[in-house]
Every structure is written in structure tokens, then in C-alpha cells.
Design a protein around this motif. Sequence first.
Motif, PDB file in Angstrom:
ATOM      1  N   ARG A   1       0.827  -1.212   0.000  1.00 19.49           N
ATOM      2  CA  ARG A   1       0.000   0.000   0.000  1.00 19.49           C
ATOM      3  C   ARG A   1       0.857   1.257   0.000  1.00 19.49           C
ATOM      4  O   ARG A   1       0.582   2.217  -0.719  1.00 19.49           O
ATOM      5  CB  ARG A   1      -0.929   0.012   1.210  1.00 19.49           C
ATOM      6  CG  ARG A   1      -2.087  -0.910   1.078  1.00 19.49           C
ATOM      7  CD  ARG A   1      -3.040  -0.728   2.246  1.00 19.49           C
ATOM      8  NE  ARG A   1      -3.494  -2.040   2.649  1.00 19.49           N
ATOM      9  CZ  ARG A   1      -3.585  -2.479   3.887  1.00 19.49           C
ATOM     10  NH1 ARG A   1      -3.288  -1.705   4.888  1.00 19.49           N
ATOM     11  NH2 ARG A   1      -4.002  -3.694   4.146  1.00 19.49           N
TER      12      ARG A   1
ATOM     13  N   SER B   1       4.014   1.567  -1.034  1.00 15.87           N
ATOM     14  CA  SER B   1       4.701   1.672  -2.314  1.00 15.87           C
ATOM     15  C   SER B   1       3.774   2.224  -3.394  1.00 15.87           C
ATOM     16  O   SER B   1       4.152   3.103  -4.177  1.00 15.87           O
ATOM     17  CB  SER B   1       5.231   0.306  -2.735  1.00 15.87           C
ATOM     18  OG  SER B   1       5.845   0.378  -3.985  1.00 15.87           O
ATOM     19  N   LYS B   2       2.537   1.730  -3.415  1.00 17.42           N
ATOM     20  CA  LYS B   2       1.550   2.203  -4.386  1.00 17.42           C
ATOM     21  C   LYS B   2       1.259   3.691  -4.174  1.00 17.42           C
ATOM     22  O   LYS B   2       1.187   4.458  -5.128  1.00 17.42           O
ATOM     23  CB  LYS B   2       0.273   1.383  -4.251  1.00 17.42           C
ATOM     24  CG  LYS B   2      -0.754   1.653  -5.307  1.00 17.42           C
ATOM     25  CD  LYS B   2      -1.930   0.709  -5.155  1.00 17.42           C
ATOM     26  CE  LYS B   2      -2.991   0.984  -6.194  1.00 17.42           C
ATOM     27  NZ  LYS B   2      -4.128   0.090  -6.066  1.00 17.42           N
ATOM     28  N   PHE B   3       1.121   4.101  -2.917  1.00 16.97           N
ATOM     29  CA  PHE B   3       0.865   5.506  -2.605  1.00 16.97           C
ATOM     30  C   PHE B   3       2.045   6.382  -3.031  1.00 16.97           C
ATOM     31  O   PHE B   3       1.856   7.422  -3.665  1.00 16.97           O
ATOM     32  CB  PHE B   3       0.587   5.695  -1.114  1.00 16.97           C
ATOM     33  CG  PHE B   3       0.468   7.131  -0.718  1.00 16.97           C
ATOM     34  CD1 PHE B   3      -0.687   7.837  -0.988  1.00 16.97           C
ATOM     35  CD2 PHE B   3       1.514   7.791  -0.089  1.00 16.97           C
ATOM     36  CE1 PHE B   3      -0.805   9.182  -0.644  1.00 16.97           C
ATOM     37  CE2 PHE B   3       1.405   9.117   0.256  1.00 16.97           C
ATOM     38  CZ  PHE B   3       0.250   9.817  -0.018  1.00 16.97           C
TER      39      PHE B   3
ATOM     40  N   ASN C   1       4.316   5.863  -5.279  1.00 10.33           N
ATOM     41  CA  ASN C   1       4.415   5.934  -6.737  1.00 10.33           C
ATOM     42  C   ASN C   1       3.334   6.838  -7.318  1.00 10.33           C
ATOM     43  O   ASN C   1       3.563   7.522  -8.315  1.00 10.33           O
ATOM     44  CB  ASN C   1       4.324   4.540  -7.360  1.00 10.33           C
ATOM     45  CG  ASN C   1       5.567   3.730  -7.099  1.00 10.33           C
ATOM     46  OD1 ASN C   1       6.649   4.272  -6.916  1.00 10.33           O
ATOM     47  ND2 ASN C   1       5.420   2.424  -7.079  1.00 10.33           N
ATOM     48  N   SER C   2       2.167   6.858  -6.711  1.00  8.10           N
ATOM     49  CA  SER C   2       1.064   7.662  -7.240  1.00  8.10           C
ATOM     50  C   SER C   2       1.275   9.166  -7.053  1.00  8.10           C
ATOM     51  O   SER C   2       0.738   9.958  -7.809  1.00  8.10           O
ATOM     52  CB  SER C   2      -0.258   7.248  -6.601  1.00  8.10           C
ATOM     53  OG  SER C   2      -0.316   7.681  -5.262  1.00  8.10           O
ATOM     54  N   ILE C   3       2.060   9.558  -6.059  1.00  4.60           N
ATOM     55  CA  ILE C   3       2.270  10.991  -5.811  1.00  4.60           C
ATOM     56  C   ILE C   3       3.606  11.479  -6.355  1.00  4.60           C
ATOM     57  O   ILE C   3       3.983  12.616  -6.149  1.00  4.60           O
ATOM     58  CB  ILE C   3       2.172  11.330  -4.311  1.00  4.60           C
ATOM     59  CG1 ILE C   3       3.233  10.594  -3.503  1.00  4.60           C
ATOM     60  CG2 ILE C   3       0.787  11.087  -3.780  1.00  4.60           C
ATOM     61  CD1 ILE C   3       3.359  11.074  -2.079  1.00  4.60           C
ATOM     62  N   ASN C   4       4.353  10.625  -7.046  1.00  3.93           N
ATOM     63  CA  ASN C   4       5.670  10.985  -7.584  1.00  3.93           C
ATOM     64  C   ASN C   4       6.593  11.498  -6.483  1.00  3.93           C
ATOM     65  O   ASN C   4       7.125  12.595  -6.548  1.00  3.93           O
ATOM     66  CB  ASN C   4       5.544  12.025  -8.700  1.00  3.93           C
ATOM     67  CG  ASN C   4       4.796  11.490  -9.878  1.00  3.93           C
ATOM     68  OD1 ASN C   4       4.902  10.304 -10.195  1.00  3.93           O
ATOM     69  ND2 ASN C   4       4.012  12.327 -10.522  1.00  3.93           N
TER      70      ASN C   4
ATOM     71  N   LYS D   1      12.272   7.045   0.480  1.00  2.00           N
ATOM     72  CA  LYS D   1      11.323   6.043  -0.001  1.00  2.00           C
ATOM     73  C   LYS D   1      11.819   4.632   0.330  1.00  2.00           C
ATOM     74  O   LYS D   1      11.072   3.795   0.821  1.00  2.00           O
ATOM     75  CB  LYS D   1      11.125   6.193  -1.508  1.00  2.00           C
ATOM     76  CG  LYS D   1      10.119   5.252  -2.099  1.00  2.00           C
ATOM     77  CD  LYS D   1       9.941   5.514  -3.584  1.00  2.00           C
ATOM     78  CE  LYS D   1       8.952   4.590  -4.201  1.00  2.00           C
ATOM     79  NZ  LYS D   1       8.753   4.864  -5.623  1.00  2.00           N
TER      80      LYS D   1
END
Length: 77
Positions: free
Chosen positions: A53, A55-57, A59-62, A69
Motif C-alpha cells: 500500500r 509503495s503504491k501511494f 508511486n502515485s504521488i511521484n 522512499k
Amino acid sequence: MFKGHKPIRMCVVCKGRFLKQTLCKFAVKKGSGRSFYICNTCINQNDKNNKKRLSKFLNSINFDDDDLKEKLLNGDC
């Protein structure tokens, strides 16, 4: 603000709502004013679902800070 008001923020991993002062705050980009919060339980927990979750977050906000990270995903914070 109202007298006695306590700000509440949401952990981006578990979606739980906590008092602002109990969460860890991370800036998305330095100087942008955007930030996100993660609760101490999610940071200290070594759970595959939490890492996925997070990692997905990120990546979604750059998320810019690659070193931070890696620390977040490895549980080193």
C-alpha cells in the motif's frame, strides 16, 4: 480554531484516523507544502500488505526523495 480543537489526520497506509501529533509527517516535495502522514504502527510493522500500500501511494504521488522512499519501504524510519 476552536478552543480545545485537536486536528485529526489519516494514515495513508492503514487509513486510520489519529491525532496529528501522534503521526509521522513526510513532505512530498521540499517547499511544495504537500505532505502525508503515517502512523507509528504502520512504520514499525513488517507487513507485506502495508509495504504494498505504501509503495503504491508513493508511486502515485511521484515522491521525490528516493533515499527516504527506500527507508520507508524497508521499515528503517
